[in-house]
Design a protein around this motif. Structure first.
Motif, PDB file in Angstrom:
ATOM      1  N   ALA A  12       0.826  -1.203   0.000  1.00 21.96           N
ATOM      2  CA  ALA A  12       0.000   0.000   0.000  1.00 21.96           C
ATOM      3  C   ALA A  12       0.861   1.254   0.000  1.00 21.96           C
ATOM      4  CB  ALA A  12      -0.905  -0.023   1.232  1.00 21.96           C
ATOM      5  N   MET A  13       1.928   1.170   0.790  1.00 21.38           N
ATOM      6  CA  MET A  13       2.841   2.318   0.855  1.00 21.38           C
ATOM      7  C   MET A  13       3.426   2.621  -0.520  1.00 21.38           C
ATOM      8  SD  MET A  13       3.502   3.511   4.067  1.00 21.38           S
ATOM      9  CE  MET A  13       5.163   3.575   4.722  1.00 21.38           C
TER      10      MET A  13
ATOM     11  N   GLU B 211       2.254   1.738  -3.398  1.00 19.37           N
ATOM     12  CA  GLU B 211       1.229   2.214  -4.325  1.00 19.37           C
ATOM     13  C   GLU B 211       0.961   3.706  -4.102  1.00 19.37           C
ATOM     14  OE1 GLU B 211      -3.044   0.390  -5.713  1.00 19.37           O
ATOM     15  OE2 GLU B 211      -1.674  -0.791  -4.483  1.00 19.37           O
ATOM     16  N   ARG B 212       0.867   4.022  -2.819  1.00 18.50           N
ATOM     17  CA  ARG B 212       0.599   5.411  -2.465  1.00 18.50           C
ATOM     18  C   ARG B 212       1.696   6.302  -3.054  1.00 18.50           C
ATOM     19  NH1 ARG B 212       1.262   7.902   3.428  1.00 18.50           N
ATOM     20  NH2 ARG B 212       3.385   7.481   2.759  1.00 18.50           N
ATOM     21  N   GLN B 213       2.926   5.812  -2.844  1.00 22.42           N
ATOM     22  CA  GLN B 213       4.067   6.592  -3.334  1.00 22.42           C
ATOM     23  C   GLN B 213       3.958   6.795  -4.840  1.00 22.42           C
ATOM     24  OE1 GLN B 213       6.066   7.761  -0.951  1.00 22.42           O
ATOM     25  NE2 GLN B 213       6.799   9.089  -2.592  1.00 22.42           N
TER      26      GLN B 213
ATOM     27  N   VAL C 259       1.233   9.166  -5.705  1.00 21.13           N
ATOM     28  CA  VAL C 259       1.695  10.537  -5.441  1.00 21.13           C
ATOM     29  C   VAL C 259       2.647  11.024  -6.540  1.00 21.13           C
ATOM     30  CG1 VAL C 259       3.127  11.901  -3.869  1.00 21.13           C
ATOM     31  CG2 VAL C 259       1.336  10.438  -2.954  1.00 21.13           C
TER      32      VAL C 259
END
Lengths: 161, 328
Positions: free
Chosen positions: A83-84, A86-88, A91
């Protein structure tokens, strides 16, 4: 000695009573008690074995539970990491898109400004030209009286334009 | 201190009312023997039924108070010397009277049956999965101990056939012994200290040993594995073995009877000290009473132990005889 001679009557009653008591006990009393005791003994032994097995099973289940918990934990870690990432990524993409769009807008506005500037310059030129013509007309009307000079002046003007 | 001296002096001046001399021997022998009535206290005695059969007169049933004080009923009277019912000619009829000892045997039978049936009933009601408490638990421990540590340990693999008999014998002797120690009315009869009772118990033990023995047991008696000259031509070993078959119940009888009777004699003698010394005078009677009571308490405790011990010894010896008979 009287004490040492067994009395027949007493022997008779004693034997009778003892046989009766023995029959009653051997038939209705002792087998029930003895079998209950041995049954309970067996029952306790079986229960102990069962308890041992249950304990072992329980220990197995506990280990299994621990393993499942550990699995779940590592999966959780994986998911969080994913998830991290993907978030990155999101962003990053968003940032890139925003930068691109900003760049485009800036370029467009620069072009618009250029166009507007050119338009304005053209208008100014036209204005200046018409002003010059007006001025020239007025000058011409005044000075047409001197032909020669006029001719010269016109030629000059034309050159300059 | 002075006061005590006064009391002692006062006691010394007291004179004991002239009464019949205490005959300790008679008191003790009266107690040890069976009687046709049950003496309770003082002049109170419970008359018991006498059942006698004489060839000529037929069956006679009457209460023992008809013979009280040397009276004659239908030709029967109590012989002074033996204390038994005899007819006119001084011959003993067939005497199946419910004597004091017989009555006591009935009481013991009732107690034993009641206790065991009560315990058995508890198991019937509660099943085997529930553990008993209190009295039933105590009986369970006792019966389990007898079954496993006495009967099984002594008899061997065939113990299940004999354990009801041996447990009954133990409970019977124990109850007889304990009831005999109770000094008041429904107890106190000298049961197992009576040779007839001990002999009957020994006879049942003999029957249990010999009637259920395998063939090898009899071979061991009449043709034992010893050098030839010991069994033929003079059957030395068979004779000894054969006598042994009968000495075993005999030893059982004497051991039980003598032990319990001795206990009764000692306690009665110690109690008699009180009466003998009071005859001499209060000054010696009073302190000796205390001594006597102290000794009696001690002896009664000892007799409680003996009651268990003799029942145990009888049972374990019988179990061993049975075990030996089945050993080969």
């Amino acid at each position: 000695m009287n004490l040492l001679t067994p009395d027949i009557g007493l022997v008779f009653w004693m034997l009778l009573c003892f046989v009766i008591v023995f029959t009653i006990l051997a038939k209705f009393g002792l087998p029930v008690i003895l079998s209950s005791i041995s049954k309970r003994k067996q029952f306790i032994e079986q229960s102990l074995v069962a308890a041992e097995q249950a304990n072992e099973k329980l220990a197995g289940i506990e280990e299994e539970g621990k393993r499942i918990l550990a699995d779940a934990h590592s999966q959780q870690q994986d998911i969080i990491a994913g998830a991290m990432a993907e978030r990155q990524q999101i962003v990053n993409t968003a940032e890139a898109q925003a930068a691109e769009s900003a760049h485009r807008i800036a370029e467009e506005s620069a072009r618009n400004i250029q166009v507007a500037k050119e338009n304005a310059l053209r208008e100014v030129k036209n204005e200046v030209a018409s002003l010059a013509l007006d001025i020239a007309e007025k000058v011409l009307r005044e000075k047409m009286t001197d032909d020669k000079a006029q001719q010269e002046a016109i030629a000059k003007m034309l050159d300059n334009i | 201190m002075k006061r005590y001296l006064y009391i002692i002096v006062a006691l010394l001046t007291l004179s004991v009312p002239a009464c019949a001399k205490v005959d300790v021997k008679e008191i003790i022998f009266d107690h040890l023997q069976d009687s046709y009535e049950w003496h309770i206290a003082g002049d109170v005695a419970l008359p018991l039924p006498c059942i006698v059969y004489d060839g000529e007169k037929g069956l006679d049933v009457f209460l023992s108070d008809k013979l009280e004080g040397g009276e004659v009923y239908n030709g029967y009277h109590i012989d002074e010397e033996s204390g038994k019912i005899v007819n006119e000619a001084g011959v003993r009829p067939v005497d199946l009277s419910i004597t004091k000892n017989v009555m006591e045997i009935f009481i013991v039978c009732f107690i034993v049956c009641f206790v065991i049936l009560y315990v058995a009933n508890w198991y019937k009601k509660n099943g085997y999965k529930k553990a008993p408490g209190g009295f039933v638990a105590m009986m369970e421990v006792l019966i389990n101990f007898l079954d496993k540590d006495v009967v099984e340990a002594s008899v061997g693999h065939e113990y299940k056939r004999f354990s009801p008999y041996l447990i009954t014998v133990f409970l019977f002797i124990l109850t007889c012994n304990l009831v005999g120690l109770v000094p008041i009315f429904p107890g106190g009869a000298n049961l197992t200290g009576n040779i007839a009772v001990a002999l009957t118990l020994a006879v049942t033990a003999w029957v249990a040993t010999n009637f259920f023995a395998p063939r090898s047991y009899f071979k061991e008696i009449f043709w034992p594995e010893v050098p030839m000259f010991l069994k033929a031509p003079v059957p030395l070993m068979p004779t000894i073995e054969f006598i042994g078959v009968f000495t075993k119940p005999f030893s059982l009888t004497v051991r039980l009877f003598a032990n319990i009777m001795a206990g009764h004699i000692i306690i009665l003698s110690l109690t008699s000290i009180i009466f003998i010394t009071w005859e001499v005078g209060p000054a010696i009677g009073a302190p000796m009473t205390l001594v006597s009571v102290a000794f009696c308490i001690f002896m009664n405790c000892l007799e409680l132990l003996v009651a268990f011990l003799q029942a145990y010894v009888f049972t374990i010896l019988t179990a061993n005889y049975i075990g030996l008979a089945h050993a080969h």
